[in-house]
Motif scaffolding. Structure first.
Motif, PDB file in Angstrom:
ATOM      1  N   HIS A  54       0.837  -1.202   0.000  1.00 59.53           N
ATOM      2  CA  HIS A  54       0.000   0.000   0.000  1.00 59.53           C
ATOM      3  C   HIS A  54       0.876   1.258   0.000  1.00 59.53           C
ATOM      4  CE1 HIS A  54      -4.183  -1.226   0.203  1.00 59.53           C
ATOM      5  NE2 HIS A  54      -3.854  -2.194   1.047  1.00 59.53           N
ATOM      6  N   GLY A  55       1.923   1.244   0.794  1.00 64.46           N
ATOM      7  CA  GLY A  55       2.843   2.383   0.839  1.00 64.46           C
ATOM      8  C   GLY A  55       3.552   2.600  -0.482  1.00 64.46           C
ATOM      9  N   LEU A  56       3.940   1.523  -1.126  1.00 62.72           N
ATOM     10  CA  LEU A  56       4.622   1.630  -2.417  1.00 62.72           C
ATOM     11  C   LEU A  56       3.681   2.135  -3.500  1.00 62.72           C
ATOM     12  CD1 LEU A  56       6.718  -1.630  -2.128  1.00 62.72           C
ATOM     13  CD2 LEU A  56       7.609   0.708  -2.088  1.00 62.72           C
ATOM     14  N   LEU A  57       2.424   1.721  -3.464  1.00 63.11           N
ATOM     15  CA  LEU A  57       1.442   2.224  -4.426  1.00 63.11           C
ATOM     16  C   LEU A  57       1.204   3.717  -4.192  1.00 63.11           C
ATOM     17  CD1 LEU A  57      -0.566   1.791  -6.734  1.00 63.11           C
ATOM     18  CD2 LEU A  57      -2.253   1.121  -5.025  1.00 63.11           C
ATOM     19  N   ALA A  58       1.124   4.117  -2.936  1.00 68.05           N
ATOM     20  CA  ALA A  58       0.942   5.538  -2.620  1.00 68.05           C
ATOM     21  C   ALA A  58       2.137   6.365  -3.094  1.00 68.05           C
ATOM     22  CB  ALA A  58       0.742   5.717  -1.123  1.00 68.05           C
ATOM     23  N   GLN A  90       5.112 -16.191  -2.641  1.00 71.83           N
ATOM     24  CA  GLN A  90       3.677 -16.324  -2.389  1.00 71.83           C
ATOM     25  C   GLN A  90       3.152 -15.107  -1.615  1.00 71.83           C
ATOM     26  OE1 GLN A  90       2.622 -19.760  -0.099  1.00 71.83           O
ATOM     27  NE2 GLN A  90       0.446 -19.283  -0.092  1.00 71.83           N
ATOM     28  N   GLN A  91       3.867 -14.664  -0.598  1.00 70.04           N
ATOM     29  CA  GLN A  91       3.442 -13.501   0.180  1.00 70.04           C
ATOM     30  C   GLN A  91       3.419 -12.243  -0.678  1.00 70.04           C
ATOM     31  OE1 GLN A  91       6.513 -13.868   3.106  1.00 70.04           O
ATOM     32  NE2 GLN A  91       5.193 -14.903   4.584  1.00 70.04           N
ATOM     33  N   ILE A  92       4.422 -12.108  -1.546  1.00 77.63           N
ATOM     34  CA  ILE A  92       4.502 -10.944  -2.425  1.00 77.63           C
ATOM     35  C   ILE A  92       3.339 -10.935  -3.397  1.00 77.63           C
ATOM     36  CG2 ILE A  92       5.851  -9.867  -4.271  1.00 77.63           C
ATOM     37  CD1 ILE A  92       8.371 -10.933  -2.776  1.00 77.63           C
ATOM     38  N   GLU A  93       3.104 -12.064  -4.057  1.00 81.02           N
ATOM     39  CA  GLU A  93       2.016 -12.144  -5.031  1.00 81.02           C
ATOM     40  C   GLU A  93       0.660 -11.883  -4.382  1.00 81.02           C
ATOM     41  OE1 GLU A  93       1.966 -12.295  -8.349  1.00 81.02           O
ATOM     42  OE2 GLU A  93       4.130 -12.072  -8.174  1.00 81.02           O
ATOM     43  N   GLN A  94       0.458 -12.429  -3.213  1.00 79.15           N
ATOM     44  CA  GLN A  94      -0.809 -12.236  -2.513  1.00 79.15           C
ATOM     45  C   GLN A  94      -1.021 -10.763  -2.176  1.00 79.15           C
ATOM     46  OE1 GLN A  94      -1.075 -14.558   1.066  1.00 79.15           O
ATOM     47  NE2 GLN A  94      -3.163 -13.926   1.506  1.00 79.15           N
ATOM     48  N   ALA A  95       0.001 -10.101  -1.669  1.00 76.94           N
ATOM     49  CA  ALA A  95      -0.113  -8.682  -1.315  1.00 76.94           C
ATOM     50  C   ALA A  95      -0.348  -7.823  -2.546  1.00 76.94           C
ATOM     51  CB  ALA A  95       1.145  -8.227  -0.584  1.00 76.94           C
ATOM     52  N   LEU A  96       0.365  -8.116  -3.630  1.00 77.29           N
ATOM     53  CA  LEU A  96       0.215  -7.319  -4.848  1.00 77.29           C
ATOM     54  C   LEU A  96      -1.151  -7.537  -5.494  1.00 77.29           C
ATOM     55  CD1 LEU A  96       3.773  -7.595  -6.423  1.00 77.29           C
ATOM     56  CD2 LEU A  96       2.811  -5.726  -5.086  1.00 77.29           C
ATOM     57  N   SER A 105       5.515   1.144  -9.538  1.00 76.61           N
ATOM     58  CA  SER A 105       4.896   0.146 -10.399  1.00 76.61           C
ATOM     59  C   SER A 105       4.796  -1.175  -9.650  1.00 76.61           C
ATOM     60  CB  SER A 105       5.732  -0.045 -11.665  1.00 76.61           C
ATOM     61  OG  SER A 105       6.971  -0.643 -11.338  1.00 76.61           O
ATOM     62  N   ARG A 106       3.991  -2.058 -10.180  1.00 77.44           N
ATOM     63  CA  ARG A 106       3.839  -3.388  -9.584  1.00 77.44           C
ATOM     64  C   ARG A 106       5.179  -4.118  -9.569  1.00 77.44           C
ATOM     65  NH1 ARG A 106      -0.905  -7.097  -9.447  1.00 77.44           N
ATOM     66  NH2 ARG A 106      -0.042  -9.166  -9.126  1.00 77.44           N
ATOM     67  N   ARG A 107       5.935  -3.985 -10.649  1.00 75.39           N
ATOM     68  CA  ARG A 107       7.239  -4.640 -10.747  1.00 75.39           C
ATOM     69  C   ARG A 107       8.220  -4.082  -9.709  1.00 75.39           C
ATOM     70  NH1 ARG A 107       8.970  -3.893 -16.371  1.00 75.39           N
ATOM     71  NH2 ARG A 107       7.243  -5.297 -16.750  1.00 75.39           N
ATOM     72  N   ALA A 108       8.239  -2.761  -9.545  1.00 77.93           N
ATOM     73  CA  ALA A 108       9.126  -2.143  -8.551  1.00 77.93           C
ATOM     74  C   ALA A 108       8.704  -2.530  -7.133  1.00 77.93           C
ATOM     75  CB  ALA A 108       9.120  -0.627  -8.715  1.00 77.93           C
ATOM     76  N   ALA A 109       7.401  -2.626  -6.906  1.00 77.43           N
ATOM     77  CA  ALA A 109       6.906  -3.035  -5.593  1.00 77.43           C
ATOM     78  C   ALA A 109       7.327  -4.470  -5.285  1.00 77.43           C
ATOM     79  CB  ALA A 109       5.388  -2.896  -5.530  1.00 77.43           C
ATOM     80  N   ALA A 110       7.218  -5.348  -6.274  1.00 76.16           N
ATOM     81  CA  ALA A 110       7.617  -6.746  -6.074  1.00 76.16           C
ATOM     82  C   ALA A 110       9.101  -6.834  -5.742  1.00 76.16           C
ATOM     83  CB  ALA A 110       7.297  -7.563  -7.316  1.00 76.16           C
ATOM     84  N   GLN A 111       9.903  -6.057  -6.434  1.00 77.75           N
ATOM     85  CA  GLN A 111      11.347  -6.070  -6.169  1.00 77.75           C
ATOM     86  C   GLN A 111      11.629  -5.579  -4.750  1.00 77.75           C
ATOM     87  OE1 GLN A 111      13.658  -3.667  -8.834  1.00 77.75           O
ATOM     88  NE2 GLN A 111      15.586  -4.310  -7.951  1.00 77.75           N
ATOM     89  N   ASN A 112      10.961  -4.508  -4.338  1.00 77.61           N
ATOM     90  CA  ASN A 112      11.157  -3.978  -2.993  1.00 77.61           C
ATOM     91  C   ASN A 112      10.763  -5.004  -1.942  1.00 77.61           C
ATOM     92  OD1 ASN A 112      10.084  -2.517  -0.471  1.00 77.61           O
ATOM     93  ND2 ASN A 112      11.297  -0.938  -1.498  1.00 77.61           N
ATOM     94  N   LEU A 113       9.649  -5.682  -2.145  1.00 80.42           N
ATOM     95  CA  LEU A 113       9.197  -6.689  -1.183  1.00 80.42           C
ATOM     96  C   LEU A 113      10.138  -7.888  -1.145  1.00 80.42           C
ATOM     97  CD1 LEU A 113       5.350  -6.536  -1.815  1.00 80.42           C
ATOM     98  CD2 LEU A 113       6.614  -5.598   0.124  1.00 80.42           C
ATOM     99  N   ARG A 114      10.707  -8.260  -2.295  1.00 82.98           N
ATOM    100  CA  ARG A 114      11.691  -9.354  -2.315  1.00 82.98           C
ATOM    101  C   ARG A 114      12.916  -8.976  -1.486  1.00 82.98           C
ATOM    102  NH1 ARG A 114      10.021 -10.217  -7.472  1.00 82.98           N
ATOM    103  NH2 ARG A 114      11.511  -8.780  -8.386  1.00 82.98           N
ATOM    104  N   GLN A 115      13.311  -7.714  -1.563  1.00 85.70           N
ATOM    105  CA  GLN A 115      14.473  -7.246  -0.797  1.00 85.70           C
ATOM    106  C   GLN A 115      14.206  -7.269   0.707  1.00 85.70           C
ATOM    107  OE1 GLN A 115      15.088  -3.414  -2.570  1.00 85.70           O
ATOM    108  NE2 GLN A 115      16.408  -4.221  -4.178  1.00 85.70           N
ATOM    109  N   LYS A 116      12.953  -7.267   1.085  1.00 87.46           N
ATOM    110  CA  LYS A 116      12.593  -7.316   2.500  1.00 87.46           C
ATOM    111  C   LYS A 116      12.539  -8.745   3.018  1.00 87.46           C
ATOM    112  CE  LYS A 116      12.138  -2.905   2.645  1.00 87.46           C
ATOM    113  NZ  LYS A 116      13.245  -2.137   3.158  1.00 87.46           N
ATOM    114  N   GLY A 117      12.862  -9.713   2.181  1.00 83.88           N
ATOM    115  CA  GLY A 117      12.939 -11.094   2.622  1.00 83.88           C
ATOM    116  C   GLY A 117      11.620 -11.834   2.625  1.00 83.88           C
ATOM    117  N   LEU A 118      10.657 -11.366   1.862  1.00 88.10           N
ATOM    118  CA  LEU A 118       9.354 -12.029   1.820  1.00 88.10           C
ATOM    119  C   LEU A 118       9.340 -13.111   0.748  1.00 88.10           C
ATOM    120  CD1 LEU A 118       7.237  -8.794   2.142  1.00 88.10           C
ATOM    121  CD2 LEU A 118       7.606 -10.502   3.913  1.00 88.10           C
ATOM    122  N   SER A 119       8.494 -14.104   0.940  1.00 92.99           N
ATOM    123  CA  SER A 119       8.410 -15.207  -0.015  1.00 92.99           C
ATOM    124  C   SER A 119       7.632 -14.755  -1.253  1.00 92.99           C
ATOM    125  CB  SER A 119       7.708 -16.406   0.615  1.00 92.99           C
ATOM    126  OG  SER A 119       6.334 -16.146   0.769  1.00 92.99           O
TER     127      SER A 119
END
Length: 169
Positions: A77-81, A101-107, A85-99
């Motif tokens: 939500h913070g990244l969208l605000a 599945q968790q990334i896809e579900q949140a996005l 982009s969806r791709r940049a958000a996914a990359q940021n979440l991957r850097q935070k150590g999330l799986s």
């Protein structure tokens, strides 16, 4: 008065095994901001042994002080605000150590088009074009706007639609 921090990483034999201190440190870290279990583990691992850090993180997850799904969604939500982009958000979440599945579900939850509404990613791109890149577009430098948005991770179809929308206004 200047405060100096000991930035030197502790050697493994200097790290503490005191679970109570590790638990207190985890609570201090979590009081400041929500963290993923991976980030909490890394931060605890600076001062405490791997076993102590892992045990404390497991306890925090069990007590639901740490919830990676909740963290991923809040971060998305913070990244969208921030008009990411969806791709940049996914990359940021991957850097935070999330799986994955968790990334896809949140996005899916955050970047899903609303009923009768627009695509949030398109809205973010249009917001960037409208604000930050409007002068370049008016100066006839459409190529620079497209390149800038592509570097930010937006798909070409989204960029094209965002530019078209701003030009029609």
């Amino acid at each position: 008065m200047a405060f100096t921090h000991n930035r030197r990483p502790l050697a493994e034999e200097e790290k503490s095994t005191d679970a109570a201190k590790a638990r207190a440190r985890a609570m201090e870290l979590l009081a400041g901001q929500e963290l993923s279990s991976g980030i909490l583990y890394e931060r605890l691992n600076r001062r405490f042994t791997e076993q102590t850090s892992a045990a404390v993180v497991a306890e925090m997850v069990e007590r639901e002080y740490v919830n990676d799904e909740r963290y991923a969604e809040a971060r998305a939500h913070g990244l969208l605000a921030a008009k990411k982009s969806r791709r940049a958000a996914a990359q940021n979440l991957r850097q935070k150590g999330l799986s994955t599945q968790q990334i896809e579900q949140a996005l899916e939850v955050v970047y899903a088009p609303e009923e009768g509404g627009e695509d949030p990613e398109l809205e973010a791109a249009a917001g960037l074009v409208e604000g930050r890149y409007r002068k370049k577009l008016e100066a006839g430098r459409r190529d620079l706007v497209v390149a800038a948005l592509m570097r930010r991770g937006f798909a070409y179809a989204v960029i094209k639609e965002a530019i078209k929308r701003v030009e029609e206004e």
